[in-house]
Design an enzyme around this catalytic site. Sequence first.
Site, PDB file in Angstrom:
ATOM      1  N   ASP A  95       0.801  -1.224   0.000  1.00  0.00           N
ATOM      2  CA  ASP A  95       0.000   0.000   0.000  1.00  0.00           C
ATOM      3  C   ASP A  95       0.833   1.273   0.000  1.00  0.00           C
ATOM      4  OD1 ASP A  95       0.981  -0.384   2.564  1.00  0.00           O
ATOM      5  OD2 ASP A  95      -0.769   0.533   3.519  1.00  0.00           O
ATOM      6  N   GLU A  96       2.096   1.177  -0.357  1.00  0.00           N
ATOM      7  CA  GLU A  96       2.947   2.367  -0.304  1.00  0.00           C
ATOM      8  C   GLU A  96       4.048   2.253  -1.347  1.00  0.00           C
ATOM      9  OE1 GLU A  96       5.103   5.025   3.187  1.00  0.00           O
ATOM     10  OE2 GLU A  96       4.716   2.898   3.517  1.00  0.00           O
TER      11      GLU A  96
END
Length: 396
Positions: A95-96
């Site tokens: 998610d990053e």
Amino acid sequence: MDAFFASVEQRDDPELRGKPVLVGGSPRSRGVVAAASYEARTFGCRSAMPMRTAVRLCPHAEIVKPRFSRYHEVSSQIMSIFRDVSPLVEPLSMDEAFIDVSHRVSEGATPAELGQWIRERVRRDTQLTVSCGVATSKSVAKIASDRDKPDGLTIVPPGREAEFLAPLPISDLWGVGPKTADRLHSAGIETIGDLAEQPMPWLLDRFGSRGEWFWQLARGLDDRGVSVERETKSISSETTFAEDIGSESRLAAVVSEQANSVAGRLKEHGFWARTVQIKLRLSDFTTFTRQRTLSAPTSDATTIEQTAQSLLREQVSPMRRFRLVGVGVSGLEQRPVAAQLSLFDQSGQPSVEPPQSAARRERQRAVDEAVRELNEKYGGDIVHFGADSHSAEEPP
């Protein structure tokens, strides 16, 4: 991404929207919070917190078991959007990611336009929100991405990095964990600006070479480039038990499930592994690993399980009780076009398998693949080998 796992669950299940959601393990089995929705965060819940603690803070929270295959699927979609902005994308996790957009800026796009485009495109295509930090370095951009969550956009203009960082808590600095933060607090250093003002000899004396690294980051100095290639080095699965376990049969059942899960992920990503490892934590929290290098790389669930079970048997004794067990593989390489069958088994001894064993191995591979696909589709360990079944009293 903003509360990624929890946001995916709320998006996929309308009944969870607007409610405090905790994604993670059961509070009855020493589970931890993998993600907390923003509704749950208002009660003090956060990721990496013991689920029991989170439930005490927010008794009415909805607890959802993680669906990692689903998160990987959504992550791939998001990373594809990032690559529409620039091919220079460095994922940090599902998610990053860092995105180098310097060439887009040189062509006339502004940082604000690029950040806004990313947010709008992610929202349109995934119905999820993302917070963007824009800066001249990776470390400052990462910190900036956390300043205006959820759905935020924070831009740190060139030359203003130290000014932006100065008032922030020292724990926000990359690489400063709880223990390092405690040491700095005891020396009267509370903010990143406080750290930036310290003389280099003082930092070197207390933190060695890390001291210079902290000093540079505190001033916004970070010349690391975005690394597009990130090599997967290992795949693992581990379980923390609700109660310490000494039974070899119960431990073996868990290791069997973990080995099959790891083998499924190897096949999913197109890897073969050369080393099998088990991780064990005793009741007194002593943690250690044992590993064995195979004679040839494999993604075969049976081979991985048999090796892991052999390593486990060497460590089990009547006096030992275990708090955690895990299975992992490393020495990964891309799946070869055609694998050479070995005349030897994994112990290095001549194989005594009958000629039909090749067909049997092929059937076993088909079974392993079917089990993996069913578990991925329906979650957890809905299908496992009958010999590995264990009672409902054992950890899920």
